[in-house]
Scaffold this motif. Structure first.
Motif, mmCIF file in Angstrom:
data_model
loop_
_atom_site.group_PDB
_atom_site.id
_atom_site.type_symbol
_atom_site.label_atom_id
_atom_site.label_comp_id
_atom_site.label_asym_id
_atom_site.label_seq_id
_atom_site.Cartn_x
_atom_site.Cartn_y
_atom_site.Cartn_z
ATOM 1 N N SER A 26 0.825 -1.205 0.000
ATOM 2 C CA SER A 26 0.000 0.000 0.000
ATOM 3 C C SER A 26 0.860 1.256 0.000
ATOM 4 C CB SER A 26 -0.897 0.015 1.238
ATOM 5 O OG SER A 26 -1.788 -1.070 1.207
ATOM 6 N N VAL A 27 0.407 2.237 -0.764
ATOM 7 C CA VAL A 27 1.048 3.547 -0.818
ATOM 8 C C VAL A 27 -0.002 4.561 -0.399
ATOM 9 C CG1 VAL A 27 2.146 5.258 -2.290
ATOM 10 C CG2 VAL A 27 2.597 2.824 -2.665
ATOM 11 N N LYS A 28 0.260 5.255 0.708
ATOM 12 C CA LYS A 28 -0.690 6.234 1.238
ATOM 13 C C LYS A 28 -0.362 7.624 0.701
ATOM 14 C CE LYS A 28 -2.713 7.952 5.499
ATOM 15 N NZ LYS A 28 -2.688 7.864 6.971
ATOM 16 N N LEU A 29 -1.378 8.287 0.157
ATOM 17 C CA LEU A 29 -1.240 9.649 -0.338
ATOM 18 C C LEU A 29 -2.034 10.595 0.561
ATOM 19 C CD1 LEU A 29 -1.548 8.996 -4.175
ATOM 20 C CD2 LEU A 29 0.508 9.095 -2.768
ATOM 21 N N HIS A 30 -1.828 11.888 0.390
ATOM 22 C CA HIS A 30 -2.406 12.879 1.294
ATOM 23 C C HIS A 30 -3.870 13.220 1.014
ATOM 24 C CE1 HIS A 30 -0.942 15.238 -2.105
ATOM 25 N NE2 HIS A 30 -1.852 16.135 -1.768
ATOM 26 N N SER A 31 -4.385 12.860 -0.159
ATOM 27 C CA SER A 31 -5.773 13.223 -0.469
ATOM 28 C C SER A 31 -6.345 12.315 -1.551
ATOM 29 C CB SER A 31 -5.848 14.672 -0.959
ATOM 30 O OG SER A 31 -5.247 14.789 -2.236
ATOM 31 N N GLY A 49 -13.487 4.036 4.921
ATOM 32 C CA GLY A 49 -13.078 5.432 5.028
ATOM 33 C C GLY A 49 -11.856 5.798 4.222
ATOM 34 N N ALA A 50 -11.674 5.158 3.080
ATOM 35 C CA ALA A 50 -10.511 5.457 2.245
ATOM 36 C C ALA A 50 -10.931 5.532 0.782
ATOM 37 C CB ALA A 50 -9.438 4.396 2.419
ATOM 38 N N ARG A 51 -10.180 6.310 0.012
ATOM 39 C CA ARG A 51 -10.311 6.331 -1.445
ATOM 40 C C ARG A 51 -9.156 5.505 -1.971
ATOM 41 N NH1 ARG A 51 -13.304 8.367 -5.158
ATOM 42 N NH2 ARG A 51 -12.525 8.978 -7.198
ATOM 43 N N CYS A 52 -9.459 4.477 -2.777
ATOM 44 C CA CYS A 52 -8.438 3.498 -3.173
ATOM 45 C C CYS A 52 -8.572 3.126 -4.642
ATOM 46 C CB CYS A 52 -8.597 2.202 -2.366
ATOM 47 S SG CYS A 52 -8.709 2.378 -0.599
ATOM 48 N N CYS A 53 -7.459 2.639 -5.186
ATOM 49 C CA CYS A 53 -7.454 1.941 -6.463
ATOM 50 C C CYS A 53 -6.368 0.872 -6.392
ATOM 51 C CB CYS A 53 -7.258 2.885 -7.644
ATOM 52 S SG CYS A 53 -5.771 3.895 -7.592
ATOM 53 N N TYR A 54 -6.490 -0.143 -7.242
ATOM 54 C CA TYR A 54 -5.636 -1.328 -7.138
ATOM 55 C C TYR A 54 -5.138 -1.763 -8.512
ATOM 56 C CZ TYR A 54 -7.795 -1.620 -2.563
ATOM 57 O OH TYR A 54 -8.231 -1.339 -1.291
ATOM 58 N N PHE A 55 -3.878 -2.218 -8.540
ATOM 59 C CA PHE A 55 -3.306 -2.826 -9.738
ATOM 60 C C PHE A 55 -2.368 -3.947 -9.306
ATOM 61 C CE2 PHE A 55 -0.268 0.514 -8.651
ATOM 62 C CZ PHE A 55 0.961 -0.095 -8.829
ATOM 63 N N GLU A 79 -1.927 -1.201 -3.743
ATOM 64 C CA GLU A 79 -3.043 -0.316 -3.387
ATOM 65 C C GLU A 79 -2.509 1.113 -3.294
ATOM 66 O OE1 GLU A 79 -6.254 -0.277 0.171
ATOM 67 O OE2 GLU A 79 -4.152 -0.121 0.824
ATOM 68 N N ILE A 80 -3.219 2.036 -3.920
ATOM 69 C CA ILE A 80 -2.949 3.464 -3.753
ATOM 70 C C ILE A 80 -4.166 4.004 -3.024
ATOM 71 C CG2 ILE A 80 -2.569 5.659 -4.914
ATOM 72 C CD1 ILE A 80 -1.539 3.994 -7.334
ATOM 73 N N TYR A 81 -3.936 4.684 -1.891
ATOM 74 C CA TYR A 81 -5.081 5.119 -1.096
ATOM 75 C C TYR A 81 -4.807 6.415 -0.348
ATOM 76 C CZ TYR A 81 -3.065 3.870 3.450
ATOM 77 O OH TYR A 81 -2.292 3.831 4.573
ATOM 78 N N SER A 82 -5.897 7.013 0.112
ATOM 79 C CA SER A 82 -5.840 8.109 1.066
ATOM 80 C C SER A 82 -6.985 7.917 2.043
ATOM 81 C CB SER A 82 -5.948 9.471 0.369
ATOM 82 O OG SER A 82 -7.259 9.670 -0.088
#
Length: 134
Positions: free
Chosen positions: A81-86, A114-120, A129-132
């Motif tokens: 997982s990679v957490k982004l700020h928004s 409670g997260a906005r995510c996308c997956y590849f 996972e890319i999420y905030s």
């Protein structure tokens, strides 16, 4: 002292089927830079944790097998997982990576936890996972 308290996790090592294929994916698709490479091994730069790919037939102190068994497209061995700020940052990174040919499961979405995510997935079917947080 518990093992979990001795040190922070320093590296994520992914066992892969084909080192060259993985290097192309991580450098050309995701923009990583190789920092070390030896036979069967490559390490990449990252902001907070080292990313390493290790060809499964080159892992030290393990019996030499031809390769790991292939996974199905539905099966994943791990999720990174990679957490982004928004949520907007998730959307922007999704757009940029999709333009590079990253095959996402679907566009970013808001999830009930409670997260906005996308997956590849990478070529060896490791799920990313890319999420905030919302």
């Amino acid at each position: 002292m518990d093992f979990s308290q001795l040190q922070s996790i320093s590296d994520i090592c992914l066992l892969v089927q084909n080192l060259d294929r993985s290097i192309v994916f991580y450098t050309e698709k995701l923009g990583f830079t190789v920092t070390r490479r030896t036979e069967g091994f490559a390490a990449f730069n990252s902001q907070s944790i080292n990313l390493v790919v290790w060809e499964s037939t080159h892992v030290p102190d393990e019996p030499r097998t031809p390769s790991l068994p292939p996974t199905t497209r539905e099966e994943h061995r791990a999720c990174l997982s990679v957490k982004l700020h928004s949520g907007a940052a998730v959307d922007a990174l999704y757009e940029g990576l999709a333009a590079r040919g990253i095959p996402f499961k679907r566009p970013p979405a808001d999830y009930p936890w409670g997260a906005r995510c996308c997956y590849f997935s990478d070529p060896d079917n490791y799920l990313w996972e890319i999420y905030s947080d919302a």
